[in-house]
Write an enzyme that holds these catalytic residues in place. Structure first.
Site, PDB file in Angstrom:
ATOM      1  N   ARG A  65       6.178  -8.796  15.881  1.00 19.12           N
ATOM      2  CA  ARG A  65       6.778  -7.450  15.612  1.00 19.12           C
ATOM      3  C   ARG A  65       5.799  -6.177  15.784  1.00 19.12           C
ATOM      4  O   ARG A  65       4.569  -6.387  15.668  1.00 19.12           O
ATOM      5  CB  ARG A  65       6.796  -7.318  14.203  1.00 19.12           C
ATOM      6  CG  ARG A  65       7.519  -6.239  13.519  1.00 19.12           C
ATOM      7  CD  ARG A  65       7.924  -6.298  12.026  1.00 19.12           C
ATOM      8  NE  ARG A  65       8.399  -5.196  11.406  1.00 19.12           N
ATOM      9  CZ  ARG A  65       8.001  -4.196  11.118  1.00 19.12           C
ATOM     10  NH1 ARG A  65       6.662  -4.189  10.992  1.00 19.12           N
ATOM     11  NH2 ARG A  65       8.606  -3.160  10.528  1.00 19.12           N
ATOM     12  N   ASP A 115       0.751   5.303   1.600  1.00 20.60           N
ATOM     13  CA  ASP A 115       0.073   6.017   2.978  1.00 20.60           C
ATOM     14  C   ASP A 115      -0.570   7.294   2.084  1.00 20.60           C
ATOM     15  O   ASP A 115      -0.174   7.693   1.161  1.00 20.60           O
ATOM     16  CB  ASP A 115       1.082   6.272   3.970  1.00 20.60           C
ATOM     17  CG  ASP A 115       1.580   5.252   4.453  1.00 20.60           C
ATOM     18  OD1 ASP A 115       1.226   4.144   4.528  1.00 20.60           O
ATOM     19  OD2 ASP A 115       2.827   5.464   5.311  1.00 20.60           O
ATOM     20  N   HIS A 146       0.813  -1.105  -0.037  1.00 20.36           N
ATOM     21  CA  HIS A 146       0.056   0.041   0.093  1.00 20.36           C
ATOM     22  C   HIS A 146       0.905   1.082  -0.074  1.00 20.36           C
ATOM     23  O   HIS A 146       2.032   1.257   0.236  1.00 20.36           O
ATOM     24  CB  HIS A 146      -0.912  -0.130   1.203  1.00 20.36           C
ATOM     25  CG  HIS A 146      -0.334   0.309   2.494  1.00 20.36           C
ATOM     26  ND1 HIS A 146       0.525  -0.854   3.205  1.00 20.36           N
ATOM     27  CD2 HIS A 146       0.144   1.394   3.146  1.00 20.36           C
ATOM     28  CE1 HIS A 146       1.140  -0.334   4.383  1.00 20.36           C
ATOM     29  NE2 HIS A 146       0.949   0.876   4.363  1.00 20.36           N
ATOM     30  N   HIS A 203       4.732   0.109   0.026  1.00 18.75           N
ATOM     31  CA  HIS A 203       5.561  -0.739   0.853  1.00 18.75           C
ATOM     32  C   HIS A 203       4.719  -1.931   1.622  1.00 18.75           C
ATOM     33  O   HIS A 203       3.338  -1.839   1.275  1.00 18.75           O
ATOM     34  CB  HIS A 203       6.171   0.172   2.126  1.00 18.75           C
ATOM     35  CG  HIS A 203       4.931   1.260   2.897  1.00 18.75           C
ATOM     36  ND1 HIS A 203       4.676   2.174   2.209  1.00 18.75           N
ATOM     37  CD2 HIS A 203       4.609   0.976   3.786  1.00 18.75           C
ATOM     38  CE1 HIS A 203       3.753   2.725   3.107  1.00 18.75           C
ATOM     39  NE2 HIS A 203       3.531   1.993   4.021  1.00 18.75           N
TER      40      HIS A 203
HETATM   41  C1  LIG Z   1      -4.879   8.840   8.526  1.00 15.35           C
HETATM   42  C2  LIG Z   1      -4.765   7.618   8.078  1.00 15.35           C
HETATM   43  C3  LIG Z   1      -4.058   6.815   7.351  1.00 15.35           C
HETATM   44  C4  LIG Z   1      -4.400   5.194   7.273  1.00 15.35           C
HETATM   45  C5  LIG Z   1      -6.094   5.607   7.315  1.00 15.35           C
HETATM   46  C6  LIG Z   1      -6.184   6.828   8.576  1.00 15.35           C
HETATM   47  C7  LIG Z   1      -5.716   5.976   9.911  1.00 15.35           C
HETATM   48  C8  LIG Z   1      -5.205   4.726   9.942  1.00 15.35           C
HETATM   49  C9  LIG Z   1      -3.962   4.763   8.695  1.00 15.35           C
HETATM   50  C10 LIG Z   1      -3.752   3.207   8.161  1.00 15.35           C
HETATM   51  C11 LIG Z   1      -2.584   2.520   9.032  1.00 15.35           C
HETATM   52  C12 LIG Z   1      -2.169   1.277   8.442  1.00 15.35           C
HETATM   53  C13 LIG Z   1      -1.987   1.441   7.018  1.00 15.35           C
HETATM   54  C14 LIG Z   1      -3.123   2.072   6.401  1.00 15.35           C
HETATM   55  C15 LIG Z   1      -3.061   2.048   4.684  1.00 15.35           C
HETATM   56  C16 LIG Z   1      -4.600   1.590   6.827  1.00 15.35           C
HETATM   57  O1  LIG Z   1      -5.133   0.589   6.200  1.00 15.35           O
HETATM   58  O2  LIG Z   1      -4.843   2.191   7.946  1.00 15.35           O
HETATM   59  C17 LIG Z   1      -3.023   3.510   6.789  1.00 15.35           C
HETATM   60  C18 LIG Z   1      -4.182   4.420   6.386  1.00 15.35           C
HETATM   61  C19 LIG Z   1      -3.766   5.218   4.890  1.00 15.35           C
HETATM   62  O3  LIG Z   1      -2.439   5.588   4.997  1.00 15.35           O
HETATM   63  O4  LIG Z   1      -4.266   5.462   4.114  1.00 15.35           O
HETATM   64  O1  LIG Z   2       4.870  -1.768  10.419  1.00 18.30           O
HETATM   65  C1  LIG Z   2       5.425  -1.461   9.379  1.00 18.30           C
HETATM   66  O2  LIG Z   2       6.793  -1.429   9.658  1.00 18.30           O
HETATM   67  C2  LIG Z   2       4.771  -0.438   8.429  1.00 18.30           C
HETATM   68  C3  LIG Z   2       3.348  -0.038   8.825  1.00 18.30           C
HETATM   69  C4  LIG Z   2       2.656   0.758   7.717  1.00 18.30           C
HETATM   70  O3  LIG Z   2       3.132   0.595   6.703  1.00 18.30           O
HETATM   71  C5  LIG Z   2       1.454   1.596   7.972  1.00 18.30           C
HETATM   72  O4  LIG Z   2       1.298   1.691   9.475  1.00 18.30           O
HETATM   73  O5  LIG Z   2       1.030   2.250   7.330  1.00 18.30           O
HETATM   74 FE   LIG Z   3       2.004   2.344   5.310  1.00 16.64          FE
END
Ligand SMILES: C=C1C[C@]23C[C@H]1CC[C@H]2[C@@]12CCC[C@@](C)(C(=O)O1)[C@H]2[C@@H]3C(=O)O
Ligand SMILES: O=C(O)CCC(=O)C(=O)O
Ligand SMILES: [Fe+2]
Length: 345
Positions: free
Chosen positions: A291, A226, A224, A281
């Protein structure tokens, strides 16, 4: 009340409960079929030629180096970032305390289907037909409501640690954003407009990849990008994070003591007019132990309109049309990785 927070933007896109509720990791003895992924393509082990750059923030050339890293990789590590090691350890230990709770206890802080904060699966889960070996806890601002549900008589130290961490991370994010935008030759006025808006909209995500009975067939966090401007990541000592570099493939990002990983997110990719890749990533389960990671997302408020920033000497045509963060989140909630192509001219 100003309705431009990130949590409000996510409320419009409720998830089905089975894309929120994690597995009861305590009770599984074998990897369920619902969690078996095809073998992850092999990653290069990091060596000197093939690892993201490390930038010492006290280096007088830090700005230039950060700009080069963003352009070449969309990611880098920072050292001498002024975040105390004790704070990193404290927040990691509080995260460990949370994820060590019995499943039924953690479920008391479950994210609601239309909510943004609390315990649950990653928001990207609906886009994949297998489940990830992952549990997360999302914080936006104060964590007191969920922390009270988890520890009715002992929530304060968790909240204090998370609050302190978010405050320090915000300062670091602001420093990095100024360096990065300066490297793009953006005027000070424009830099300040973006960076001061950014402070209002952030999230802290605690990630846990529990011990797995069959790590090679499971996926920690699927590939994905961010949604943030930038993400500052602290990983515990366990390997697993990989970033994708065009022409190279998956590259392991090994944790090094005290340094932080910085990722370019979708919003900065747009502001930079695609000069900086929003780095793809994923997390694979490399080692036979739990982890943890802490991801701080520095974003823009949902009513902010994103479009490429004009450098002092513009040379290239803007590649993206202007769209509010709220609308971008909505497009991404339905299309995931195709979202950026949908806002390109
Ligand atoms: C501010 C954010 C950024 C979110 C959504 C919201 C809160 C949680 C974040 C994450 C965290 C884990 C990966 C991700 C891809 C997910 O599934 O939730 C992230 C997402 C994004 O970067 O889109
Ligand atoms: O756990 C990690 O090292 C990456 C986590 C991540 O990519 C995320 O929270 O968006
Ligand atoms: Fe991420």
């Amino acid at each position: 009340m100003i309705m431009s927070t990130l949590s409000e933007a996510y409320q419009d896109h409720p998830l089905h409960p089975h894309h929120v509720i994690p597995l009861d990791f305590d009770s599984v003895r074998a990897l369920p079929d619902t969690h078996v992924w095809p073998p992850a393509s092999h990653a290069l082990e990091s060596d000197d030629r093939l690892s993201i750059p490390t930038v010492d923030l006290t280096d007088p050339d830090a700005g230039k180096l950060v700009g080069q890293a963003c352009e070449a990789w969309g990611a880098f590590q920072v050292t001498n970032h002024a975040i105390p090691l004790d704070l990193l350890r404290e927040v990691e230990s509080e995260a460990r305390r949370l994820f060590s709770l019995p499943t039924e206890q953690k479920l008391k802080a479950l994210r609601s289907p239309g909510g943004a904060t609390g315990y649950g699966l990653a928001r990207i889960s609906p886009f994949f037909n297998k489940y990830m070996w992952h549990e997360g806890f999302t914080i936006m601002g104060s964590s007191i409501d969920h922390a009270r549900d988890l520890w009715p008589n002992d929530y304060q130290r968790f909240c204090d640690a998370m609050e302190d961490y978010q405050k320090r991370m915000k300062e670091l994010a602001i420093t990095l954003m100024h360096l990065i935008l300066k490297s793009l030759d953006i005027s000070e006025e424009e830099r300040t407009r973006v960076v001061s808006a950014g402070g209002a909209s952030t999230a802290l995500q605690l990630n846990s990849y529990p011990f797995c009975p069959d790590p090679n067939r499971a996926m920690g966090l699927a590939p994905h990008t961010d949604t943030s401007l930038l993400t500052i990541l602290h990983q515990s000592t366990v390997n697993g994070l990989q970033i994708f570099k065009d022409g190279v493939g998956w590259v392991l990002v090994s944790p090094t003591n005290g340094s932080l990983v910085v990722n370019v997110g979708d919003l900065l990719h747009v502001l930079s007019n695609a000069q900086f890749p929003n780095v793809l990533h994923r997390v694979v389960l490399k080692e036979n132990q739990q982890r943890l990671s802490l991801a701080y997302f520095y974003c823009l408020p949902s009513d902010f309109h994103i479009s490429p920033l004009a450098p002092l000497n513009p040379t290239r045509m803007p590649l993206f049309r202007s769209v509010s963060v709220r609308d971008y989140i909505g497009i991404k909630a339905k299309n995931l990785e195709k979202a950026l192509s949908l806002i390109r001219f």
